[in-house]
Design an enzyme around this catalytic site. Structure first.
Site, PDB file in Angstrom:
ATOM      1  N   LYS A 694       0.955  -1.321   0.180  1.00  0.00           N
ATOM      2  CA  LYS A 694       0.014   0.125   0.109  1.00  0.00           C
ATOM      3  C   LYS A 694       0.810   1.177   0.122  1.00  0.00           C
ATOM      4  O   LYS A 694       1.599   1.385   0.980  1.00  0.00           O
ATOM      5  CB  LYS A 694      -0.762   0.066   1.317  1.00  0.00           C
ATOM      6  CG  LYS A 694      -2.028   1.087   1.065  1.00  0.00           C
ATOM      7  CD  LYS A 694      -2.774   1.740   2.350  1.00  0.00           C
ATOM      8  CE  LYS A 694      -2.243   2.835   2.763  1.00  0.00           C
ATOM      9  NZ  LYS A 694      -2.260   3.897   1.825  1.00  0.00           N
ATOM     10  N   GLU A 779       9.761   2.225  10.774  1.00  0.00           N
ATOM     11  CA  GLU A 779      10.657   3.338  10.726  1.00  0.00           C
ATOM     12  C   GLU A 779       9.882   4.477  10.926  1.00  0.00           C
ATOM     13  O   GLU A 779       8.979   4.711  10.037  1.00  0.00           O
ATOM     14  CB  GLU A 779      11.463   3.098   9.409  1.00  0.00           C
ATOM     15  CG  GLU A 779      13.016   3.853   9.541  1.00  0.00           C
ATOM     16  CD  GLU A 779      12.973   5.030   8.801  1.00  0.00           C
ATOM     17  OE1 GLU A 779      12.778   5.984   9.632  1.00  0.00           O
ATOM     18  OE2 GLU A 779      12.885   4.889   7.753  1.00  0.00           O
ATOM     19  N   CYS A 813      13.224  11.562   6.761  1.00  0.00           N
ATOM     20  CA  CYS A 813      13.282  11.606   8.126  1.00  0.00           C
ATOM     21  C   CYS A 813      14.702  11.649   8.794  1.00  0.00           C
ATOM     22  O   CYS A 813      14.981  11.836   9.875  1.00  0.00           O
ATOM     23  CB  CYS A 813      12.696  10.092   8.567  1.00  0.00           C
ATOM     24  SG  CYS A 813      13.261   8.735   7.081  1.00  0.00           S
ATOM     25  N   GLU A 911       9.011  16.974  15.679  1.00  0.00           N
ATOM     26  CA  GLU A 911       9.135  16.612  14.356  1.00  0.00           C
ATOM     27  C   GLU A 911       8.452  17.757  13.576  1.00  0.00           C
ATOM     28  O   GLU A 911       7.378  17.725  13.611  1.00  0.00           O
ATOM     29  CB  GLU A 911       9.055  15.252  13.760  1.00  0.00           C
ATOM     30  CG  GLU A 911       9.699  15.153  12.592  1.00  0.00           C
ATOM     31  CD  GLU A 911       9.718  13.575  11.827  1.00  0.00           C
ATOM     32  OE1 GLU A 911      10.731  12.984  11.475  1.00  0.00           O
ATOM     33  OE2 GLU A 911       8.703  12.840  12.422  1.00  0.00           O
TER      34      GLU A 911
END
Ligand SMILES: Cc1cc2nc3c(=O)[nH]c(=O)nc-3n(C[C@H](O)[C@H](O)[C@H](O)COP(=O)(O)OP(=O)(O)OC[C@H]3O[C@@H](n4cnc5c(N)ncnc54)[C@H](O)[C@@H]3O)c2cc1C
Length: 1024
Positions: A694, A779, A813, A911
């Site tokens: 997906k 992750e 990231c 973040e």
């Protein structure tokens, strides 16, 4: 016939022999008249020479000493200087280093002796620097130029400095060039004439001669965007040429590293062919003969000059960046552009010298070398052609080969000295280059002066130095006859990364432009579901749009519902036994085929990433490279993993094997739209699992292309299934499905933790079908920091932080979102970082000059803008670029930098995933490390430092999954930098590493008792 002389294939045998004889004669005369006197013990030069001598004897000591010279300008206290010196010497084993170390340890005990050592080190380094750098300001450099003239030598001035990181620095450079032209020219015009210096066979020569670097005129000088570089540096070059014309001065364009070579030639030729500059004769350019391209470039330059109708000067050199070019090409897997044997560069220099001399009508010759053989060959050939003695210019560097210079001038040769001028700090890089050159094993100067080789050895034909005369010369000859940019790459026996696309090559830029046009003509792409090999178009669809231009629909994709998830999981389950039974070797074939297709379609796939995800060119091609690497690497690793292990003993056989976990759900993000989706899927497939894939909604089109590629690769239907859809629907249903054994997820912390919790919940369910603990690999995010130490190389640190923080608009990231800077360099670093970032181009991803493209969508844009408002409350906004009109057409956010941010501020802890950077001040390394570790995340981190001790300490104490020393913190490469973190950054081991595949398999041990009635077959392990 001596086959080595085949190098001289542009000459007849008789001419060859005659030329070589005459070159040896001239070289012998020059060699004989060299003053080989040593400095006296009371002269600084004596000590300089001793240090060079020592360092030459021990390569490791040399590296450490030169590293010390490199960092010295950043060390402001006696303690820092002795401390660094000790640290470097500690890393240089050997007698000389040992003795120096003992003496230093003694000195280090007392404050007074520490200061004395510091003063001596500084003084000694400045003396070294003064040997190669003509002056730190205009009056001193003028005096030095005058001294040269008194010795009957001309000069060319060069302003020292290495990386230009911002437009303001480029402007400063430009102003400094102008100042030199305007102040030095009138002064030197007034000097009395010396015909040996001031005239050649065609008439008077300009006395003021300036060597410039085009990259110094434009901070974004990058071959990826020739038009942009021409616009910026071309405008300044034109202005310099105008002033030079007014002042009767000469402009020479120096040549830098290979990636800038074609661009430099392009700008030079374009500007000088313009009507305003067509007749300018007092202008030249450098050609580097260590390059395989040199011959082709010279031929093209000659043809261009002939067409222009006015000659230009050519300074032939071997080249200053041999080590850099070699290691850069090797690291990238590119063809090495420089000759790999010293004699090849020498022979090429001779061959090109002859070419330029033969074409003097268009190319006026200047030879930049300290090698008496190279020079003598040039003089000899000029004689043979009947070129007057003053028709050939010789050039040498300030501070090198002084006795050669005297001998040449006495012989009546016209000689010009290249005189660098400027501050010591930027000068150190130049100084280190010169030290390396003087002490390099292959250097003529080292051989000639330090080791007292015989004239015969030094003055022989370079081809005769080929190690295997017949084979080498035959090979070399054909290579030289047909200069190429490519070299046969050796067949990799182990995994090798896909070489990154080199946009310095015009063909690659063309390919990218072509692919963009082709992809745009196909928009929007329809992306149905693929279940068990069947395509299913749903009634409900969604679109993905180009974030650089909202009006452009890139893909229209079907939306998977819960029922589709059931069908896809069922198909995957059905195909699991056959796929897992196939074996790793056979499965690897499919993955390698997919990698080959990606290679063939590389530019096309990258173009989709540009348009669907707003990735600038380099980021987009790197995404495809990484996808290729994942396929190749996991294919190879899975074969290794399949080899059974186990220790047998007599009477007992043990087999330790891995089996696939089962149906794997791959839920991927949009920021590496091809790489991460491919990586997670390829890992699952290689190890025998079947997959339901997906993609993120924002990158569904690229997901459908990956599905297509695996279908083209012949993957059996149902082994891989494709379910674009909404995270809350298709993603959630996949996580919930009891037949999904493994979920490989990359994305936000919020979703990752939710998946982890949900997977645990489902595993606790009591239904008959949920008989396993679902495995989750996640992750997640990062709040990555780079520490800038007090002794850091700020050129590198500024570029490294800017690249890590603002590359792909901070949406990796691994991106840097905190710069933790030590007090001593805080203000200088911050100012340079702000200026460097201001100079980065914000724009649509499809423009090659764009460094910062859009963010992924409007929702993301709004979230980042909110954080920017928070940042304004929490820190001092030192840079806030308004996206202006761009924001009207796409999801753009300009780069923002906040200074003096408290370590606990929200923008220093949460973040943001956008182009916003918090800069935090730290009083020392203790505090910097404490701040760096004090977040929920542990993904990537970095430090710029030149203290070996501090680097070691950071390696131990800076706790992140990927730590980078003295480089940017993004751009991990498969296998070289396995990637992934811990704490809230992830669950599982690092992608692209040896342990990654273990997460996709279950371990099994099978033990057989082989004793029957007291006897057993012999055991292999027992050696029976
Ligand atoms: C006035 C002047 C201006 C210069 N301007 C530039 C410039 O703009 N750009 C630039 O790049 N260089 C420039 N140089 C050249 C460079 O800085 C070195 O000085 C030059 O390459 C040294 O060559 P040499 O002939 O003096 O010495 P040599 O000792 O004969 O040659 C050394 C050179 O050989 C080459 N070499 C070393 N090892 C190998 C190997 N294993 N295989 C193949 N080749 C090898 C390298 O180029 C090395 O520098 C300039 C030099 C001078 C004198």
């Amino acid at each position: 016939m001596d086959s080595n002389l085949d190098w001289l294939d542009d000459l007849s045998p008789a001419e060859r022999a005659q030329l070589d004889l005459r070159a040896r004669q001239i070289g012998g005369e020059l060699f004989g008249s060299l003053e080989r006197r040593q400095a006296h013990i009371w002269q600084w030069r004596y000590w300089d020479d001793r240090i060079l001598d020592w360092s030459m004897r021990d390569e490791r000591l040399k590296v450490q000493l030169f590293r010390f010279v490199d960092v010295l300008p950043m060390l402001h206290s006696g303690d820092a200087i002795t401390g660094h010196l000790l640290e470097y010497l500690d890393r240089a084993p050997g007698r000389v280093a040992g003795a120096a170390r003992r003496a230093l340890h003694l000195a280090d005990r007392f404050a007074l002796t520490r200061s004395l050592v510091a003063i001596a080190a500084r003084y000694s380094a400045s003396n070294f620097a003064r040997r190669f750098i003509a002056g730190e300001n205009l009056p001193t450099v003028l005096r030095a130029a005058r001294r040269e003239r008194d010795l009957r030598r001309g000069f060319t001035l060069d302003i020292l400095g290495e990386a230009v990181t911002s437009e303001s620095e480029a402007e400063q450079y430009f102003r400094a060039y102008l100042e030199l032209l305007e102040t030095v020219s009138p002064e030197v015009r007034a000097w009395p004439e010396d015909p040996q210096v001031d005239r050649d066979d065609r008439g008077p020569l300009p006395r003021m001669n300036l060597s410039i670097k085009l990259s110094a005129l434009d901070s974004q000088f990058d071959a990826i965007d020739p038009q942009g570089a021409l616009r910026e540096s071309g405008a300044r070059l034109r202005e310099l040429l105008r002033v030079a014309r007014q002042q009767g001065a000469f402009i020479n364009v120096d040549m830098e590293s290979y990636e800038k070579k074609d661009l430099t030639l392009h700008i030079f030729k374009t500007v000088l062919a313009e009507p305003e500059f067509r007749d300018v004769t007092d202008v030249g350019i450098v050609i580097q003969c260590y390059l395989r391209d040199a011959e082709r470039d010279l031929h093209e330059l000659r043809d261009w000059a002939a067409q222009r109708g006015t000659p230009v000067w050519v300074r032939l050199v071997k080249g200053a960046y041999w080590d850099y070019e070699t290691l850069k090409a090797k690291a990238n897997g590119w063809p090495i552009p420089v000759w790999q044997k010293k004699w090849q560069s020498d022979a090429n220099f001779e061959r090109q010298t002859r070419f330029v001399l033969r074409n003097r009508e268009h190319l006026r010759p200047a030879l930049g070398s300290h090698n008496l053989r190279s020079i003598a060959q040039g003089i000899a050939f000029a004689e043979q052609l009947g070129v007057p003695q003053n028709g050939l210019e010789l050039q040498m560097l300030y501070g090198m080969a002084d006795s050669e210079k005297r001998a040449l001038v006495e012989r009546g040769q016209r000689l010009r000295i290249y005189m660098p001028y400027g501050d010591l700090i930027p000068g150190m890089a130049y100084l280190v280059r010169r030290l390396l050159e003087n002490t390099a094993n292959d250097s003529f100067l080292r051989a000639g002066v330090s080791e007292r080789a015989t004239p015969d050895m030094l003055l022989g034909n370079p081809a005769s130095r080929a190690s295997s005369p017949t084979a080498e010369s035959a090979k070399g000859q054909s290579e030289l006859r047909e200069p190429q940019t490519t070299q046969e790459a050796p067949m990799p026996t182990t995994f090798a990364n896909q070489p990154p696309v080199d946009f310095a090559l015009a063909e690659h830029r063309e390919a990218m432009r072509g692919a963009l046009a082709q992809v745009k003509s196909q928009l929007p792409r329809t992306c149905p579901l693929v279940i068990g090999g069947e395509t299913i178009a749903t009634a409900a669809t969604e679109v993905s749009i180009d974030p650089s231009q909202r009006s452009r629909v890139v893909g229209r994709f079907s939306l998977a519902e819960r029922e589709h998830v059931d069908q896809a999981v069922a198909a995957a389950k059905r195909n699991l036994p056959a796929w897992s039974a196939l074996g790793a070797e056979r499965r690897a074939e499919y993955l390698r085929r997919a990698a080959d297709i990606m290679r063939e379609r590389l530019f096309e796939l990258a173009a989709w990433a540009v348009l669907e995800c707003g990735k600038p060119w380099r980021e987009a091609t790197a995404d495809v490279d990484e996808a290729i690497d994942f396929c190749e690497f996991y294919a190879q690793q899975a074969i290794e993993l399949e080899r059974p292990g186990g220790k047998d003993v007599p009477g007992e056989e043990n087999r330790f094997v891995h089996v696939p976990r089962g149906v794997t759900a791959v839920i991927a993000p949009w920021n590496f739209p091809l790489a991460i989706l491919t990586g997670m899927s390829a890992a699952a497939l290689a190890t025998g699992n079947t997959v339901v894939m997906k993609p993120a909604e924002q990158s569904a089109t690229i997901g459908s292309l990956l599905m297509e590629i695996f279908q083209q690769a012949g993957l059996p239907p149902g082994v891989l299934n494709f379910l674009p859809g909404r995270g809350e629907v298709a993603g959630a249903a996949l996580v919930d499905h009891p037949d999904v054994a493994l979920i490989a997820f990359t994305g936000s912390r919020e979703v990752g933790l939710a998946i982890n919790a949900r997977a645990a919940e489902i595993s606790r369910g009591k239904t008959a079908r949920s008989r396993m603990v679902k495995r989750v690999i996640a992750e997640m995010g990062g709040k990555n920091a780079i520490i800038v130490d007090a002794d850091a190389d700020l050129d590198e640190a500024v570029l490294g932080v800017a690249k890590s923080a603002f590359g792909y608009a901070g949406q990796k990231c691994s991106a840097c979102s905190r710069a933790i800077v030590l007090d001593d360099v805080y203000d200088t670093f911050l100012n340079r970082l702000v200026e460097a970032t201001r100079s980065l181009k914000l724009g649509p991803a499809e423009e090659p000059s764009t460094f910062i493209g859009p963010v992924i969508d409007d929702e993301s844009q709004q979230r980042i803008l909110k954080y920017i408002e928070i940042g304004k409350q929490e820190g001092r906004l030192v840079l806030g670029i308004d996206a202006g009109k761009l924001a009207e057409q796409g999801s753009f956010v300009g780069p923002h930098i906040f200074a003096d941010v408290p370590p606990t501020a929200r923008i220093a802890q949460e973040e943001i995933f956008g182009p916003a950077l918090a800069v935090i001040r730290a009083k020392d390394l203790d505090e910097a490390l404490q701040i760096a570790n004090d977040t929920d995340y542990a993904l990537t981190g970095g430090i710029f430092s030149r203290s070996p001790q501090n680097l070691e300490r950071a390696s131990r104490e800076f706790l992140v999954g990927n730590l980078y020393l003295n480089r940017a913190i993004t751009g991990a490469m498969v296998s070289r930098q396995p990637f992934g973190g811990f704490k809230m950054s992830g669950i599982g081991s690092q992608a692209g590493g040896r342990e990654y595949l273990l997460q996709f398999v279950l371990p099994r041990t099978i033990t057989e008792h082989t004793v029957r009635r007291g006897f057993a077959p012999p055991s292999e392990d027992a050696g029976e």
